[in-house]
Design an enzyme around this catalytic site. Structure first.
Site, PDB file in Angstrom:
ATOM      1  N   ARG A  84      50.009 -24.718 -61.041  1.00  0.00           N
ATOM      2  CA  ARG A  84      48.902 -23.773 -61.232  1.00  0.00           C
ATOM      3  C   ARG A  84      49.516 -22.377 -61.244  1.00  0.00           C
ATOM      4  NH1 ARG A  84      44.121 -26.136 -62.996  1.00  0.00           N
ATOM      5  NH2 ARG A  84      45.765 -26.379 -64.500  1.00  0.00           N
TER       6      ARG A  84
ATOM      7  N   LYS B  36      34.159 -34.217 -58.606  1.00  0.00           N
ATOM      8  CA  LYS B  36      34.728 -33.656 -57.369  1.00  0.00           C
ATOM      9  C   LYS B  36      33.763 -33.919 -56.206  1.00  0.00           C
ATOM     10  CE  LYS B  36      37.033 -31.366 -60.718  1.00  0.00           C
ATOM     11  NZ  LYS B  36      36.817 -31.625 -62.144  1.00  0.00           N
TER      12      LYS B  36
ATOM     13  N   PHE C 147      38.856 -20.180 -64.704  1.00  0.00           N
ATOM     14  CA  PHE C 147      39.241 -21.587 -64.642  1.00  0.00           C
ATOM     15  C   PHE C 147      39.547 -22.008 -66.076  1.00  0.00           C
ATOM     16  CE2 PHE C 147      38.922 -26.172 -64.544  1.00  0.00           C
ATOM     17  CZ  PHE C 147      39.908 -26.400 -63.597  1.00  0.00           C
ATOM     18  N   THR C 148      40.539 -22.871 -66.212  1.00  0.00           N
ATOM     19  CA  THR C 148      41.094 -23.207 -67.525  1.00  0.00           C
ATOM     20  C   THR C 148      40.034 -23.626 -68.552  1.00  0.00           C
ATOM     21  OG1 THR C 148      41.501 -25.411 -66.670  1.00  0.00           O
ATOM     22  CG2 THR C 148      43.340 -23.857 -66.558  1.00  0.00           C
TER      23      THR C 148
ATOM     24  N   TYR D  28      18.803 -46.905 -73.971  1.00  0.00           N
ATOM     25  CA  TYR D  28      19.290 -45.730 -74.704  1.00  0.00           C
ATOM     26  C   TYR D  28      18.546 -44.477 -74.246  1.00  0.00           C
ATOM     27  CZ  TYR D  28      21.121 -42.740 -78.304  1.00  0.00           C
ATOM     28  OH  TYR D  28      21.766 -41.719 -78.935  1.00  0.00           O
TER      29      TYR D  28
ATOM     30  N   ASP E   1      29.345 -22.188 -61.008  1.00  0.00           N
ATOM     31  CA  ASP E   1      30.156 -23.396 -61.181  1.00  0.00           C
ATOM     32  C   ASP E   1      30.083 -24.123 -59.839  1.00  0.00           C
ATOM     33  OD1 ASP E   1      32.035 -25.391 -61.247  1.00  0.00           O
ATOM     34  OD2 ASP E   1      33.505 -24.233 -62.406  1.00  0.00           O
TER      35      ASP E   1
ATOM     36  N   PHE F 115      48.900 -26.672 -70.425  1.00  0.00           N
ATOM     37  CA  PHE F 115      49.533 -27.276 -69.249  1.00  0.00           C
ATOM     38  C   PHE F 115      49.444 -28.796 -69.235  1.00  0.00           C
ATOM     39  CE2 PHE F 115      45.258 -25.885 -68.664  1.00  0.00           C
ATOM     40  CZ  PHE F 115      44.638 -27.017 -68.196  1.00  0.00           C
TER      41      PHE F 115
HETATM   42  C1  P61 Z   1      40.868 -30.260 -61.309  1.00  0.00           C
HETATM   43  F1  P61 Z   1      44.404 -29.083 -64.477  1.00  0.00           F
HETATM   44  N1  P61 Z   1      38.891 -29.517 -62.383  1.00  0.00           N
HETATM   45  O1  P61 Z   1      40.689 -29.353 -60.477  1.00  0.00           O
HETATM   46  P1  P61 Z   1      35.796 -31.529 -65.734  1.00  0.00           P
HETATM   47  N2  P61 Z   1      35.189 -26.230 -62.918  1.00  0.00           N
HETATM   48  C2  P61 Z   1      36.042 -26.411 -61.913  1.00  0.00           C
HETATM   49  C3  P61 Z   1      36.938 -27.472 -61.962  1.00  0.00           C
HETATM   50  O2  P61 Z   1      37.779 -27.644 -60.958  1.00  0.00           O
HETATM   51  C4  P61 Z   1      36.924 -28.348 -63.085  1.00  0.00           C
HETATM   52  C5  P61 Z   1      35.984 -28.114 -64.108  1.00  0.00           C
HETATM   53  C6  P61 Z   1      35.144 -27.047 -64.004  1.00  0.00           C
HETATM   54  C7  P61 Z   1      39.914 -30.378 -62.407  1.00  0.00           C
HETATM   55  C8  P61 Z   1      40.235 -31.272 -63.586  1.00  0.00           C
HETATM   56  C9  P61 Z   1      41.099 -30.457 -64.478  1.00  0.00           C
HETATM   57  O3  P61 Z   1      43.177 -27.174 -65.861  1.00  0.00           O
HETATM   58  C10 P61 Z   1      42.523 -28.332 -65.549  1.00  0.00           C
HETATM   59  O4  P61 Z   1      34.877 -32.559 -65.158  1.00  0.00           O
HETATM   60  C11 P61 Z   1      36.031 -25.484 -60.760  1.00  0.00           C
HETATM   61  O5  P61 Z   1      37.233 -31.785 -65.432  1.00  0.00           O
HETATM   62  O6  P61 Z   1      35.563 -31.306 -67.181  1.00  0.00           O
HETATM   63  C12 P61 Z   1      37.863 -29.402 -63.200  1.00  0.00           C
HETATM   64  O7  P61 Z   1      35.386 -30.193 -64.978  1.00  0.00           O
HETATM   65  C13 P61 Z   1      35.912 -28.971 -65.324  1.00  0.00           C
HETATM   66  C14 P61 Z   1      42.429 -30.298 -64.196  1.00  0.00           C
HETATM   67  C15 P61 Z   1      40.508 -29.592 -65.376  1.00  0.00           C
HETATM   68  C16 P61 Z   1      43.138 -29.257 -64.747  1.00  0.00           C
HETATM   69  C17 P61 Z   1      41.240 -28.545 -65.953  1.00  0.00           C
HETATM   70  O8  P61 Z   1      41.799 -31.071 -61.237  1.00  0.00           O
END
Ligand code: P61
Length: 439
Positions: free
Chosen positions: A364, A240, A106-107, A54, A197, A431
């Protein structure tokens, strides 16, 4: 493989939203490069060495050492994924009424800033909003826009600057080292923090090596360290660059903020030495860092995306230029010029591509951009794109060729394509779950 009739039914049942398809109905999955990477034998071996204590797991200390070595921050707070880290830093640093400038929204990042009472302000250079501009660093911040904001609202009301490397919504476009240095210099004069980021910072480092002569002979690992040195903290989605299926972190230098984050993480994620992850997940991420910074790996990864982009360009398909790091972005406005933005051209094109070929991609554009928090109106982004995202170490060149042929087939019948109407819309990150019907 499925039939066209089957896919027509599947996408209708999914409300013409590729996020609502079942993965078994997908032939080649280019929805995202997030968590869809293939882990190496070395990472899988690490999964067997999970210390599932833990508190104080060995794997935490390994990850901490790797983050210190490759990213250069002093302190590590693991989180279940990137948005967990965004949540923590937003809650700690943003006061209601604050502004948070950044290089394009970013979303999830913007949503966490808004939920903390902040207002995101886009200070990316204009070229980023033009899919045809060939500027090599379309992820750069516009220093004039940034200093005007600081002058207008006062440095006290700027929580921090979010700097994304690369910029996902602009097409996976990099920021230059020179721009990072300039942003650091400007914000330091006003006592404003910089939060990187770093989700795809390793890909960004590769572009710096290619396009900024000063770094032509540096390694990706060296460039990454320097990039991070111009920030105070980073949020990270390990799903990623770091080649894992789940995981993320907040890394930072400031002792006081670290203590706050380490306290807050136990409320939302889990103890400060696991942050919502299993020990084995921490180990896979620790090992992933070392693999991700190998120049050969990153060259092959970005080279695959470039291969598809070049093929699409050669047959006249409108895509965002320059070709980005993690994905090819189709320019739906030029692909389907007969559709108005409120007929959802990118959403429509993603659905058409699925029906044509079983390939899954992501909208997008206007759907992703959501609504203005004050007026409730749709945001109308200049970019209306479909993202063909390449998971790392997953697909072959043959898959890539199938993808280009499928895009070409839709392009050939583009004049027949009709748009969509929105019939259901959830409150947050719409989305993911919005539903549509064909017009
Ligand atoms: C992606 F449709 N990205 O690109 P988490 N910062 C950045 C990202 O690209 C990102 C996160 C933070 C995704 C997954 C995803 O609108 C969307 O590990 C530059 O996904 O929490 C994630 O990281 C967030 C797809 C996220 C989406 C949000 O496909």
């Amino acid at each position: 493989m499925t039939t066209r009739e089957y896919r027509e039914r599947a996408i209708a049942e999914a409300g013409y939203n590729t996020f609502l398809l079942r993965s078994r109905d997908v032939y080649i999955d280019l929805l995202t490069d997030s968590g869809t990477n293939a882990m190496s034998d070395n990472q899988w071996a690490g999964m067997m060495l999970g210390d599932e204590a833990y508190a104080g797991s060995e794997n935490f200390y390994h990850l901490e050492a790797q983050v210190q070595k490759y990213y250069g921050y002093k302190h590590l707070v693991p989180t279940h994924q990137g948005r967990g880290a965004e949540h923590l830093i937003s809650q700690i640093l943003i006061k209601p009424g604050d502004f948070v400038p950044g290089n394009m929204y970013f979303t999830t990042t913007r949503l966490h800033q808004e939920l903390a009472g902040g207002t995101f302000v886009d200070v990316i250079i204009d070229e980023a909003h033009d899919p045809e501009s060939l500027f090599p660093f379309k992820g750069n911040l516009d220093l004039n826009k940034l200093s005007h904001l600081i002058d207008r609202v006062g440095a006290q009301r700027v929580s921090y600057v979010t700097v994304a490397a690369t910029v996902n919504m602009a097409g996976g476009q990099p920021i230059s080292m020179q721009n990072l240095r300039d942003v650091r210099e400007l914000t330091a004069r006003h006592g404003i923090r910089v939060v990187l980021d770093a989700t795809r910072a390793i890909e960004n480092a590769w572009f710096i090596k290619q396009r900024e002569p000063e770094f032509a002979t540096s390694s990706v690992a060296e460039i990454l360290r320097e990039m991070c040195s111009y920030s105070d903290a980073c949020t990270m989605s390990g799903k990623k660059d770091l080649l894992v299926n789940i995981g993320g972190f907040l890394a930072l230098n400031d002792q006081e903020i670290f203590e706050e984050a380490r306290n807050l993480v136990v409320v939302y994620e889990g103890l400060h030495t696991y942050g919502g992850l299993a020990g084995r997940d921490l180990e896979a991420m620790a090992r992933g860092i070392e693999e991700a910074v190998q120049d050969d790996h990153i060259e092959a990864r970005i080279g695959q995306v470039e291969y598809v982009g070049e093929r699409l360009l050669s047959i006249g398909i409108p895509i965002v230029l320059p070709i980005g790091g993690h994905a090819i972005f189709l320019d739906a406005k030029r692909f389907l010029p007969q559709l108005k933005q409120l007929e959802f051209p990118a959403q429509t094109l993603a659905a058409e591509l699925y029906v044509e070929s079983g390939i899954r991609t992501m909208e997008r554009g206007i759907v992703s951009a959501g609504r203005n928090t004050e007026t409730g109106e749709h945001n109308f982004p200049k970019l209306e794109l479909v993202r063909l995202t390449f998971p790392r170490r997953v697909y072959t060149q043959a898959h890539c060729d199938v993808v280009t042929e499928a895009v070409e087939a839709v392009y050939d019948r583009r004049q027949e394509v009709r748009g969509l109407e929105m019939v259901y819309e959830p409150k947050y990150l719409r989305f993911f779950q919005t539903r549509f019907e064909r017009l």
